[in-house]
Scaffold this active site. Structure first.
Site, PDB file in Angstrom:
ATOM      1  CE  LYS A 169      -3.514  -1.927  -0.153  1.00  9.62           C
ATOM      2  NZ  LYS A 169      -4.778  -1.806  -1.952  1.00  9.62           N
ATOM      3  CG  ASP A 196      -3.633  -0.693  -4.794  1.00 11.07           C
ATOM      4  OD1 ASP A 196      -4.129   0.740  -5.217  1.00 11.07           O
ATOM      5  OD2 ASP A 196      -4.737  -1.036  -4.535  1.00 11.07           O
ATOM      6  CD  GLU A 222      -3.971  -2.127  -7.730  1.00  5.53           C
ATOM      7  OE1 GLU A 222      -3.170  -3.348  -7.583  1.00  5.53           O
ATOM      8  OE2 GLU A 222      -5.131  -2.587  -6.416  1.00  5.53           O
ATOM      9  CD  GLU A 248      -9.450  -1.632  -5.935  1.00  2.00           C
ATOM     10  OE1 GLU A 248      -8.207  -2.052  -6.241  1.00  2.00           O
ATOM     11  OE2 GLU A 248      -9.212  -1.443  -4.985  1.00  2.00           O
ATOM     12  CG  ASP A 271     -13.805  -7.578  -7.192  1.00  3.41           C
ATOM     13  OD1 ASP A 271     -14.524  -8.752  -7.312  1.00  3.41           O
ATOM     14  OD2 ASP A 271     -13.499  -7.922  -6.276  1.00  3.41           O
ATOM     15  CG  HIS A 298      -9.664  -5.755  -6.551  1.00  2.22           C
ATOM     16  ND1 HIS A 298     -10.910  -5.942  -6.205  1.00  2.22           N
ATOM     17  CD2 HIS A 298      -8.994  -4.994  -5.918  1.00  2.22           C
ATOM     18  CE1 HIS A 298     -10.646  -5.377  -4.990  1.00  2.22           C
ATOM     19  NE2 HIS A 298     -10.066  -4.695  -4.418  1.00  2.22           N
ATOM     20  CD  GLU A 331      -5.608  -7.804  -4.768  1.00  3.25           C
ATOM     21  OE1 GLU A 331      -6.518  -7.184  -6.367  1.00  3.25           O
ATOM     22  OE2 GLU A 331      -5.448  -6.658  -4.086  1.00  3.25           O
TER      23      GLU A 331
HETATM   24 MG    MG Z   1      -6.546  -2.019  -5.659  1.00  8.77          MG
END
Ligand code: MG
Length: 384
Positions: A169, A196, A222, A248, A271, A298, A331
């Site tokens: 992150k 991301d 991302e 996503e 997703d 995602h 993922e």
């Molecule tokens: Mg993400």
């Protein structure tokens, strides 16, 4: 074989330790799972990504009653029926999340009815094992120096487990993000790394952080920017060589078409529990293929969505393809989630960062009825 009953379960559990990212902290996990049952007793399960209680209303009050009596194996026909039935007010958002979970349940159901796995229904497996990337390294309530050490230790742990790739992150603040990205690269020199920001940056920040990620050989950047600002993605892409990934927050072939047409994104991330379900994800992949772009779903949620993504990637081929194929890493969320780890009697097996593609009919994962009861805070049933 007709749809006779649609059940929903809002599942919830509190987390031992809250964790956060650029936007907020989680202290609970919530998910809506859907079971569709036919007049012949075959049942299929799906899940939805988004606010479980709101989506539950959409399934119970709107789509559920309307699909009763429909031929259960007609996944595409039912998708378009639902789309037409809610056309003016459900082109995206939680209504589309509800449609996604129903669609996923219908794919599981169709596989079970025909004795075929979802990957066989999707056209056949290109591979029996799908390499995963670990998603983790979320923030905890520590001062930044201690947080940085703990995040790097967590990442090194994934590498030791055998993960060839992992995603961090960013978007806390650029100073911390840059220190963290560098420290992790030093700790894991041979691991594919991604970052991301969950649309936590403005354009100048995204350029600054993106240049660091690029120099550190991160695989993709991302959601560097808000999904609403596609024109800024184009500006960012002109400044950076690192591939940009997003999707996503996008739904349906129509929104993904706009994303593809923006010519600024290298990797699409629908997703399957939100974009419109497996039916729509396959259409998005066909469009991406026509434009030379790859798709990696995602995945956030429980085993149902993980299974759907496993079958999706088992049937994927890399664009443009070559003998020594580039890996499309799946993922694999490693944050605390009892709804993923304590609720299923059959799960997706992941060993040393490699997921095994289920061969059982349908999605190939099965909820344990007692565990379902434990986490269920509100269930509904709509019957013929
Ligand atoms: Mg993400």
């Amino acid at each position: 074989m007709k749809i006779e009953c649609v059940k929903t379960h809002h599942l919830r559990c509190n987390l031992d330790e809250p964790f956060g990212f650029s936007q907020w902290f989680y202290n609970q996990r919530n998910v809506l799972v859907i079971e569709v049952i036919t007049d012949e007793g075959v049942s299929g399960w799906g899940e939805c990504y988004g606010p479980a209680d709101v989506i539950q209303g959409a399934v119970e009050k709107f789509y559920g009653p309307r699909i009763l009596g429909k031929p259960a194996l007609s996944t595409d026909a039912i998708w378009h029926f639902m789309w037409r039935a809610s056309l003016d007010f459900a082109r995206s958002g939680v209504m589309m999340a509800a449609m996604s979970g129903i669609d996923m349940a219908l794919w599981d159901l169709k596989g079970k009815a025909l004795g075929l796995s979802v990957s066989e229904l999707m056209g056949g497996r290109n591979r029996d094992f799908v390499p995963c990337y670990a998603t983790g390294m979320y923030y905890t309530d520590l001062p930044e120096d201690k947080l940085l050490t703990s995040l790097v230790d967590e990442g090194a742990g994934y590498a030791n487990e055998g993960f060839q790739a992992m995603k961090i992150k960013v978007g806390k603040n650029p100073e911390f993000d840059i220190k963290f990205a560098k420290a992790l690269r030093e700790a894991c020199p041979n691991t594919q790394l991604m970052a991301d920001s969950n649309h936590g940056f403005d354009l100048p920040e995204a350029i600054r952080v993106g240049r660091v990620l690029e120099a550190l050989d991160y695989l993709w950047f991302e959601e560097p920017l808000a999904p609403d600002h596609l024109h800024l993605f184009d500006k960012l892409q002109q400044k950076l060589d690192i591939p940009l990934a997003t999707g996503e927050c996008f739904q349906t072939r129509f929104q993904f078409n706009s994303l593809i047409q923006s010519n600024s994104v290298h990797l699409l991330q629908p997703d399957l529990a939100y974009c419109g379900g497996p039916s729509e994800a396959l259409k998005i992949r066909a469009m991406a293929s026509a434009n030379g772009i790859n798709v990696i779903p995602h995945v956030w949620g429980t085993q149902l969505n993980l299974a759907a993504a496993t079958h999706f990637l088992a049937t994927a081929y890399h664009e443009p393809g070559r003998a020594e194929e580039k890996t499309l890493f799946m993922e694999y969320d490693r944050t605390e989630n009892p709804l993923r780890d304590e609720m299923y009697q059959t799960e997706i097996k992941v060993t040393a960062g490699i997921a095994e593609v289920p061969t059982a009919p349908g999605l190939g994962v099965q909820i344990c009825p007692n565990a379902l009861k434990k986490f269920d805070i509100n269930s509904t049933e709509t019957k013929l």
